[in-house]
Design an enzyme around this catalytic site. Structure first.
Site, PDB file in Angstrom:
ATOM      1  N   SER A 167     -10.423   0.189   6.983  1.00 15.91           N
ATOM      2  CA  SER A 167      -9.777   0.294   5.668  1.00 15.91           C
ATOM      3  C   SER A 167      -9.117  -0.981   5.150  1.00 15.91           C
ATOM      4  O   SER A 167      -8.684  -1.023   4.002  1.00 15.91           O
ATOM      5  CB  SER A 167      -8.725   1.408   5.683  1.00 15.91           C
ATOM      6  OG  SER A 167      -9.354   2.661   5.620  1.00 15.91           O
ATOM      7  N   LYS A 186       0.846  -1.194   0.000  1.00 12.59           N
ATOM      8  CA  LYS A 186       0.000   0.000   0.000  1.00 12.59           C
ATOM      9  C   LYS A 186       0.881   1.243   0.000  1.00 12.59           C
ATOM     10  O   LYS A 186       1.885   1.293   0.722  1.00 12.59           O
ATOM     11  CB  LYS A 186      -0.914  -0.015   1.242  1.00 12.59           C
ATOM     12  CG  LYS A 186      -1.930   1.128   1.262  1.00 12.59           C
ATOM     13  CD  LYS A 186      -2.907   1.002   2.440  1.00 12.59           C
ATOM     14  CE  LYS A 186      -3.934   2.124   2.419  1.00 12.59           C
ATOM     15  NZ  LYS A 186      -4.931   2.042   3.511  1.00 12.59           N
ATOM     16  N   SER A 240      -9.997   2.322   2.706  1.00 12.52           N
ATOM     17  CA  SER A 240      -9.054   3.015   1.861  1.00 12.52           C
ATOM     18  C   SER A 240      -8.075   2.103   1.127  1.00 12.52           C
ATOM     19  O   SER A 240      -7.468   2.534   0.145  1.00 12.52           O
ATOM     20  CB  SER A 240      -8.259   4.011   2.707  1.00 12.52           C
ATOM     21  OG  SER A 240      -7.408   3.329   3.609  1.00 12.52           O
TER      22      SER A 240
END
Lengths: 95, 481
Positions: free
Chosen positions: B182, B79, B158
């Site tokens: 998330s 990420k 997210s």
């Protein structure tokens, strides 16, 4: 608790975010919506409840008070938009 | 080229150790997948050269058979919230569009030490603020799963790029970070496993900060078995993070030996909220039966302050964000809008570098911390957080695990829920409570709805009892609901 344009402008200044006049009313509506919603919390009886700052409850270590100069000034200023001789450069702030 | 998209890490490890495949072959396969699936927009930065170099090193180690890491030769996505030395790290923001860290986050360092291979940096909501991956400066991520009517769906957020990349076979697994859901919510939307461990298990060092008392890294994987392997590689005590836990890190794969028989699974009636999708409710009931079949005892529990978790979160998280994101001042790193005046430089830089959702949260956060409002909002929220945490403590005196749906609804079309921020925030209503209490929580896929969209179930455990959470997740996975 509802807020008005002057509070939006004031908080924008505190947050150091320039808010365009054209954006102000939309933001005001959104903020009032969100604040109206979080006002729900007023219904909760928190008499005698301690505020919870963290879920972490292990003891924290004090580290030794010594500098760690693993990174050079050049490396640290590498991502800076403006730098000079290992320093960050900002507009003049003193006369 | 062999198709590796159907196997998981656990299977790939076997093939690697039997020398049936090489890490280079795996890496080349995933590079091709990433190139072919660009339209999903899962990656912000590709690191193919690094990946091939890491693969070569892994292959040499595997040849020698020594010094092998848990994830030796396994290609993953990182990420874009984890700082990677020498590789652009943007947090999905224009503010950090050109930011190249000169140090490595502890979580990514641990993964590389364990032999994982970095294919690239995955797309995400800007500064992890979002539930649909529609706030990234680098564009929306598409869910590889489409509804029967062929609409483009959100992957959740997210960690949307991570979830979409794993679900579309562009990597075996990816890292995520979870502040209010998330990891779990995108895993649920993409039919995957998403695991947020106990707060403190993974170091926050080098993770771009959002809300420090909540932020916790974790894996997004295809299977529970892979989640255990990824988490094992990510966790460590780290003196560079003051809230890193010194508790013993168990062998997470021991969940396979954990017996659910006689364990008490709590069902909180507060989670069967108004607006919970009927098909999700039906799956939830099916999962109850799975646990009955395992010999677990299902009991009703109550978490009375659940309704207040989301408003509490939307005070605390923006408040912490407003402090954390003060660092983006246009001076030391990131974007700068030039001005003759320093204050004006700050204000225009931040107005230009942050997107709308981030600005909204920073303004809210600043407001609730400002003089005159601090007690009414921030302090109040901290007290309610304590009550929410107490709810869980009380519940865990009666039960060992808690079962809930992960989300009130399945993945929705891109463009929906964009006009009203509150509607978007409601996505996280079932995941936020465990975040506020710092508890380990997993989302596993419990099959699809009638429109072929995945439904996720959440299991929440006691602090540091990840193994029982994984075991319960595995029970749902094995039952193939």
């Amino acid at each position: 608790m509802s807020i008005d344009n002057s509070i939006v402008r004031k908080v924008g200044k505190l947050a150091k975010i320039k808010i365009k006049e054209s954006e102000e009313n939309k933001l005001l509506d959104e903020l009032n919506n969100i604040l109206g919603w979080v006002d729900e919390l007023k219904k909760v009886d928190t008499e005698g409840v301690e505020p919870m700052l963290s879920v972490f409850n292990e003891s924290m270590n004090m580290r030794e008070d010594k500098s760690d100069s693993k990174f050079s000034n050049n490396l640290i200023t590498k991502n800076s938009p403006e730098k000079k001789a290992g320093f960050f450069v900002v507009p003049k702030v003193v006369e | 080229m062999t198709d590796f998209s159907a196997i998981d890490i656990t299977e790939a490890k076997k093939l690697l150790s039997q020398k049936q495949i090489t890490a280079t072959e795996l890496t080349e396969f995933f590079i091709k997948q990433i190139e072919e699936k660009k339209e999903l927009n899962c990656f912000i930065t590709n690191t193919f050269d690094i990946a091939l170099k890491m693969a070569k090193e892994s292959d040499e180690k595997i040849q020698k058979g020594s010094d092998l890491g848990i994830l030796e030769g396994i290609p993953i996505g990182m990420k874009d919230l984890f700082c990677t030395d020498g590789v652009k790290t943007t947090a999905g923001s224009k503010m950090l569009e050109n930011f190249v860290p000169f140090y490595e986050s502890t979580v990514s360092q641990n993964l590389w030490k364990n032999g994982a291979i970095m294919l690239g940096k995955t797309n995400m909501d800007e500064f992890a603020m979002g539930s649909a991956n529609t706030t990234s400066f680098f564009g929306n991520v598409l869910n590889p799963i489409r509804s029967d009517d062929q609409k483009d769906l959100v992957p959740g957020g997210s960690s949307g790029g991570s979830a979409a990349a794993v679900a579309s076979g562009q990597c075996f697994a990816a890292t995520g970070s979870d502040t209010g859901g998330s990891i779990r919510q995108p895993a649920s939307f993409c039919g995957l496993v998403g695991f947020k461990p106990t707060y403190g298990r993974c170091s926050r060092f080098g993770m771009v900060a959002f809300a420090s008392s909540l932020d916790q890294a974790g894996p997004i994987t295809k299977t529970v078995s892979d989640a255990a392997l990824m988490l094992q590689s990510m966790c460590s005590y780290d003196d560079k993070d003051s809230t890193s836990s010194k508790k013993l890190i168990p062998n997470f794969s021991d969940y396979k030996k954990f017996d659910l028989k006689g364990k008490k699974i709590g069902l909180p009636n507060e989670y069967i909220i108004e607006g919970l999708n009927e098909e999700i409710k039906k799956k939830f009931d099916q999962c109850i039966n799975i646990f009955k079949d395992c010999g677990a005892e299902l009991i009703d529990i109550t978490l009375p302050h659940t309704n207040y978790a989301l408003p509490t979160y939307y005070i605390i998280a923006p408040a912490e964000a407003s402090a954390n994101l003060a660092r983006y001042d246009g001076v030391r790193y990131g974007l700068r809008e030039n001005s003759e005046n320093l204050d004006d430089l700050y204000q225009t830089t931040r107005a230009s570098g942050f997107g709308d959702e981030v600005k909204r949260r920073l303004i809210i956060g600043t407001y609730v911390l400002s003089a005159g409002y601090y007690d009414a909002y921030y302090l109040k929220a901290l007290k309610v957080r304590q009550l929410i945490s107490n709810d869980f403590k009380n519940a865990f005196e009666k039960c060992d695990l808690i079962l809930t749906p992960t989300t009130p609804n399945v993945a929705f079309p891109i463009g929906e829920k964009q006009n009203d921020p509150l509607e978007m925030y409601l996505n996280d209503v079932l995941t936020v409570p465990a975040s506020l209490a710092g508890l380990p929580a997993i989302s596993v896929s419990a099959g699809n709805n009638n429109n072929n969209l995945p439904i996720g179930m959440q299991i929440i455990g006691r602090p540091f009892e990840e193994i029982s959470v994984l075991a319960a997740g595995s029970a749902i996975e094995l039952s193939k609901v």
